[in-house]
Design an enzyme around this catalytic site. Structure first.
Site, PDB file in Angstrom:
ATOM      1  N   MET A  16      -5.587 -36.800  -1.663  1.00 23.35           N
ATOM      2  CA  MET A  16      -4.689 -37.593  -2.491  1.00 23.35           C
ATOM      3  C   MET A  16      -4.843 -37.052  -3.916  1.00 23.35           C
ATOM      4  O   MET A  16      -5.881 -37.254  -4.541  1.00 23.35           O
ATOM      5  CB  MET A  16      -5.195 -39.027  -2.385  1.00 23.35           C
ATOM      6  CG  MET A  16      -4.468 -40.034  -3.128  1.00 23.35           C
ATOM      7  SD  MET A  16      -4.610 -41.603  -2.207  1.00 23.35           S
ATOM      8  CE  MET A  16      -5.798 -42.462  -3.139  1.00 23.35           C
TER       9      MET A  16
ATOM     10  N   TYR B 105     -13.151 -45.587  -8.332  1.00 21.05           N
ATOM     11  CA  TYR B 105     -11.972 -44.908  -7.735  1.00 21.05           C
ATOM     12  C   TYR B 105     -11.088 -45.883  -6.940  1.00 21.05           C
ATOM     13  O   TYR B 105     -11.476 -46.995  -6.683  1.00 21.05           O
ATOM     14  CB  TYR B 105     -12.341 -43.654  -6.952  1.00 21.05           C
ATOM     15  CG  TYR B 105     -13.282 -43.729  -5.768  1.00 21.05           C
ATOM     16  CD1 TYR B 105     -13.608 -44.902  -5.121  1.00 21.05           C
ATOM     17  CD2 TYR B 105     -13.847 -42.545  -5.278  1.00 21.05           C
ATOM     18  CE1 TYR B 105     -14.454 -44.915  -4.029  1.00 21.05           C
ATOM     19  CE2 TYR B 105     -14.700 -42.546  -4.185  1.00 21.05           C
ATOM     20  CZ  TYR B 105     -14.994 -43.736  -3.570  1.00 21.05           C
ATOM     21  OH  TYR B 105     -15.825 -43.743  -2.491  1.00 21.05           O
ATOM     22  N   GLU B 106      -9.906 -45.413  -6.615  1.00 14.68           N
ATOM     23  CA  GLU B 106      -8.861 -46.265  -6.006  1.00 14.68           C
ATOM     24  C   GLU B 106      -8.522 -47.451  -6.903  1.00 14.68           C
ATOM     25  O   GLU B 106      -8.174 -48.532  -6.419  1.00 14.68           O
ATOM     26  CB  GLU B 106      -9.301 -46.774  -4.624  1.00 14.68           C
ATOM     27  CG  GLU B 106      -9.434 -45.717  -3.569  1.00 14.68           C
ATOM     28  CD  GLU B 106      -8.143 -44.962  -3.325  1.00 14.68           C
ATOM     29  OE1 GLU B 106      -7.070 -45.498  -3.660  1.00 14.68           O
ATOM     30  OE2 GLU B 106      -8.221 -43.837  -2.815  1.00 14.68           O
ATOM     31  N   GLY B 107      -8.586 -47.268  -8.198  1.00 12.11           N
ATOM     32  CA  GLY B 107      -8.288 -48.346  -9.133  1.00 12.11           C
ATOM     33  C   GLY B 107      -9.569 -49.065  -9.508  1.00 12.11           C
ATOM     34  O   GLY B 107     -10.244 -49.644  -8.648  1.00 12.11           O
TER      35      GLY B 107
ATOM     36  N   GLN C 206      -7.828 -53.674 -10.496  1.00 15.59           N
ATOM     37  CA  GLN C 206      -7.682 -54.617  -9.360  1.00 15.59           C
ATOM     38  C   GLN C 206      -7.453 -56.036  -9.887  1.00 15.59           C
ATOM     39  O   GLN C 206      -6.635 -56.790  -9.357  1.00 15.59           O
ATOM     40  CB  GLN C 206      -8.947 -54.617  -8.476  1.00 15.59           C
ATOM     41  CG  GLN C 206      -9.369 -53.284  -7.921  1.00 15.59           C
ATOM     42  CD  GLN C 206      -8.306 -52.606  -7.097  1.00 15.59           C
ATOM     43  OE1 GLN C 206      -7.560 -53.269  -6.380  1.00 15.59           O
ATOM     44  NE2 GLN C 206      -8.208 -51.302  -7.205  1.00 15.59           N
TER      45      GLN C 206
END
Ligand SMILES: Cc1cc2nc3c(=O)[nH]c(=O)nc-3n(C[C@H](O)[C@H](O)[C@H](O)COP(=O)(O)OP(=O)(O)OC[C@H]3O[C@@H](n4cnc5c(N)ncnc54)[C@H](O)[C@@H]3O)c2cc1C
Length: 594
Positions: free
Chosen positions: A162, A435-437, A442
Site C-alpha cells: 500500500m 500506522y494505518e492512521g 482515529q
C-alpha cells in the site's frame, strides 16, 4: 525465552459468547463452518504459529532485514516460513471463495490472524497488506486487472503493498504529489513513497504495489487522487513475468521495532515512469484505498491484542519462575506472590480479554453486516462496525503500549535488556498507534464521521443496549454480576455525559471537541470493552451454574471481569471529565509558550 501457545480456550469462548459464532455459522454461505471445523482450524493455526512463526520472531528481530543496491534480503528462516505459509493455504485462508480463499467467517479468520500477530507481527504484515491490496483490486479493479493479479496474490506467490505516504503527505493524504500520465492502455507513474511495508523483499516472485498518484488534470486535494497497480515485474498476456518495471527500493528504514518487516523508500519512475494500471475510475483512489484501510485498521487493532497476549504469556512465565523476596501470598514462592506483580498481571490479562472481546465482537458484526438474511440487522451491524472500527484500532493499540510496558516491568531489569525478549514486544507494539492512521486520526474519525455526523444515533443505540444489560446484571441473583453491572452502569454514565457534551459542542467549538477526541476514544473502548467483559462474565456464571467441567477457567473469567471493573472501568469517569472539562487548558497556551 517462552514459546507462544495460542490461548485456544479463551479464543473459542470469546468467539462463541461475544462474537456470536453459532449465529454467524448459521448464516447463508457459512453452513459448512461447523464447530468441529472451527476448532480444527484454530488448532492447526496454533501449531503453525507456535512451531514455525514464533521460533523466528526473536531471531528476525535481532538480525533484521538487509538492503544492498535495491535488493532486500529477509532474515534467516523467513523465506522458508513464508513458502510453507502459502503452501499450507494460510495465506489464502481469509480471502473469499470466489477469490481463491476459504470463505470463512471474518470472526474465524480474526482469531487465526491474532495468532500470526502474537507469534510474529513482522511476518504477519506481509499477508495483511497483500490481502488488503487484493480486496481493493477485487472491489474496484477491472476484470482484466483482477484476472492478472488477484489469483497469484491470494496464493501468496506475489505479495502486495500500500503506497500512500510521501514525505509531505502522511496523515493528510490530500498532499500526495506523485504523478501519473496516460500512455496507451496504461499510465507512467513518477514519485517517491516512504515507509512502505514489505515494499521490497526476497520471499515472493513479484510485488504488486498499489500506488496513490495524481493525473495531470486532477483537481487539488483528496478529490484528485487516483489509484494505480504498479507491479515490480510486468506481467505478460500469458501470465508469465515480463520485464522489470521502473521502480526501485531506494533504501530501508532503521527503526524501533518490527525489524524483520522491511519499511521501504520506493522510487517510481527514475528512468522515465513506472508502468501503472488505473484501478476503477480516475480521482476516486482515496475512497478505494479505504476499502483496504478499514480492514487494515481492524487488523492493526488486532495487532494490539496479539502482541499484548504474547507479552502477557512471557511475563506470566517469568513471574512463575523468578524468586525474589518473601512473597505476601500464601503458597507463592516466586514473584507472582507479590501483590504488585499480581496486579500488573491481572491488569494485563483483563485488558487483553476486553480488547479481544471488542475485536471479535466487531468481526462478528462484520459477518452479520455482510450476509445476515435480515436486511435491517445487516444495516444495524454495518453501523456498529463503522462506529467501532476506529475504537478497535485506536484503543487496542494504545492499550497495548501500557500492557507491553508492564510486561517489561514484571521482568525488572531483565525486561530492559534484550536477552529475555520482553523488550521486543513493546518495541514492536509502538508502531501500531502510528500506522494505518494515528490514534489522533482515529479519534477525529470517531467523533466527526461516526458520532456527530449522524447525531449520535448508533452510539446512542449501543448505549441503550449496554444499559439494558447493566440493568439485567444489577437486578439479577448472582452477587458477582450485580457488582459488575453497577460498575458498568457508572461507566455508561460517564460515556453518556461525554457523548452529550460532544454532540452539543462539536458544531460551534470543534477545537474543544478535537482536544478531547483521544480521551473520548479511550473512554469508548474502556466502556464497550467492559460491557463485553460483563457479557462474558454472565456467560461464565451461567455455565458454572450448569455444572461445567471447566470451573477453573470460568471462575477466572468472572474474577478477571471483576478486576477489569475495579481497575479499568473506573478510568471511564476520568476520561469523561477530560472530554467535558479538559479542552480549555489544552488550547490555552500560544505556540511560543511551549
Ligand atoms: C514502520 C512503518 C510502516 C509503515 N507502513 C506504511 C505503508 O505500508 N504504506 C504507507 O503508505 N504508509 C506506511 N507508513 C506511514 C504511516 O501510515 C504514517 O507514518 C502515518 O500515517 C503518520 O503520518 P506521518 O508519519 O507523516 O505523521 P504526521 O501526519 O506528520 O503526524 C504527526 C503527528 O501529528 C498528528 N496529527 C497529524 N494530523 C492530525 C490531525 N488532523 N488531527 C490530530 N492530529 C494530527 C499525528 O497524530 C501525529 O501525532 C508506515 C510508517 C511506519 C513508521
Amino acid at each position: 525465552m517462552t514459546t507462544y501457545a495460542a490461548p485456544l480456550r479463551e479464543m473459542l469462548f470469546t468467539m462463541k459468547e461475544i462474537g456470536g459464532l453459532d449465529a454467524v455459522c448459521a448464516q447463508p454461505g457459512f453452513e459448512e463452518t461447523t464447530p468441529d471445523l472451527v476448532e480444527a482450524i484454530l488448532e492447526e493455526a496454533a501449531k503453525f504459529a507456535g512451531g514455525v512463526l514464533d521460533p523466528i520472531n526473536a531471531s528476525g528481530d535481532k538480525q533484521g532485514v538487509r538492503w544492498k543496491d535495491g535488493v532486500v534480503t529477509t532474515a534467516d528462516g523467513f523465506g522458508l516460513a513464508y513458502a510453507s505459509f502459502c503452501e499450507t493455504g494460510w495465506n489464502a485462508m481469509p480471502a473469499r471463495i470466489e477469490l481463491g480463499g476459504q470463505g470463512l467467517p471474518t470472526l474465524v479468520s480474526t482469531a487465526v490472524l491474532e495468532m500470526w500477530k502474537s507469534s510474529n507481527m513482522a511476518f504477519s504484515l506481509c499477508q495483511m497488506l497483500t490481502l488488503g491490496a487484493v480486496e481493493a483490486i477485487a472491489h474496484h479493479g477491472s476484470d482484466a486487472l483482477q484476472k492478472r493479479f488477484v489469483p497469484n496474490m491470494v496464493a501468496g506467490k506475489w505479495t502486495g503493498t500500500m503506497n500512500l505516504t510521501e514525505p509531505q503527505a502522511g496523515s493528510d493524504l490530500s498532499a500526495v504529489r506523485s504523478r501519473a500520465v496516460p500512455e496507451g492502455d496504461h499510465y507512467r507513474v513518477n514519485g517517491t513513497k516512504i515507509f512502505i511495508t514489505w515494499g521490497e523483499h526476497d520471499m515472493a516472485e513479484n510485488i504488486v504495489h498499489l500506488v496513490l498518484a495524481r493525473l495531470p488534470d486532477a483537481p487539488e486535494g483528496v478529490k484528485g487522487i487516483s489509484l494505480f497497480v504498479c507491479p515490480k515485474f510486468l506481467v505478460n498476456d500469458d501470465g508469465s513475468l515480463g520485464t522489470r518495471n521502473d521502480l526501485v527500493c531506494a533504501s530501508i528504514e532503521h527503526k524501533l521495532g518490527i525489524h524483520a518487516s522491511p519499511t521501504a523508500v520506493m522510487s517510481f519512475g527514475d528512468k522515465g515512469g513506472a508502468i501503472g494500471y488505473l484501478v476503477g475510475e480516475p480521482n476516486k483512489g482515496l475512497s478505494y484505498m479505504f476499502t483496504m484501510m478499514n480492514h487494515a485498521r481492524l487488523n492493526v487493532g488486532l495487532e494490539g491484542v496479539g502482541i499484548s497476549e504474547r507479552a502477557y504469556q512471557h511475563a506470566r512465565a517469568f513471574a512463575l519462575d523468578r524468586v525474589q523476596g518473601r512473597t505476601a501470598t500464601p503458597g507463592s514462592k516466586t514473584i507472582i506472590g507479590h501483590p504488585d506483580v499480581r496486579r500488573m498481571l491481572l491488569d494485563m490479562k483483563s485488558r487483553i480479554e476486553a480488547m479481544r472481546s471488542l475485536a471479535y465482537f466487531t468481526a462478528g458484526q462484520m459477518d452479520r453486516a455482510a450476509s445476515h438474511p435480515d436486511a435491517r440487522l445487516r444495516l444495524r451491524s454495518q453501523a456498529l462496525v463503522e462506529l467501532l472500527t476506529p475504537v478497535v484500532k485506536g484503543w487496542c493499540t494504545e492499550s497495548a503500549l501500557g500492557i507491553t510496558s508492564d510486561g517489561i516491568q514484571i521482568h525488572g531489569g531483565m525486561g530492559y535488556v534484550e536477552e529475555t525478549g520482553a523488550a521486543q514486544y513493546l518495541r514492536d507494539a509502538r508502531i501500531t498507534t502510528i500506522y494505518e492512521g494515528t490514534t489522533g486520526i482515529q479519534a477525529n474519525d470517531l467523533i466527526g464521521r461516526k458520532l456527530v455526523r449522524e447525531g449520535g444515533t448508533t452510539m446512542k443505540a449501543l448505549i441503550g443496549m449496554m444499559e439494558a444489560d447493566a440493568q439485567r446484571f444489577v437486578d439479577g441473583h448472582a452477587a458477582a454480576l450485580r457488582v459488575i453491572g453497577a460498575s458498568l452502569a457508572t461507566g455508561l454514565q460517564a460515556l453518556t455525559a461525554a457523548v452529550d457534551w460532544l454532540l452539543a459542542h462539536n458544531a460551534q467549538q470543534p477545537a474543544l471537541a478535537a482536544a478531547g477526541a483521544v480521551p473520548f476514544l479511550k473512554l469508548s473502548g474502556t466502556v464497550v470493552g467492559g460491557w463485553l467483559m460483563a457479557r462474558g462474565a454472565e456467560a461464565a456464571a451461567v455455565q458454572l451454574a450448569a455444572g461445567s467441567a471447566e470451573a477453573d477457567f470460568l471462575q477466572a473469567k468472572l474474577h478477571t471481569a471483576r478486576h477489569y471493573m475495579a481497575h479499568v472501568m473506573v478510568e471511564a469517569a476520568a476520561f469523561s471529565e477530560i472530554v467535558t472539562h479538559g479542552a480549555e487548558t489544552t488550547l490555552a497556551l500560544a505556540d511560543h509558550q511551549f
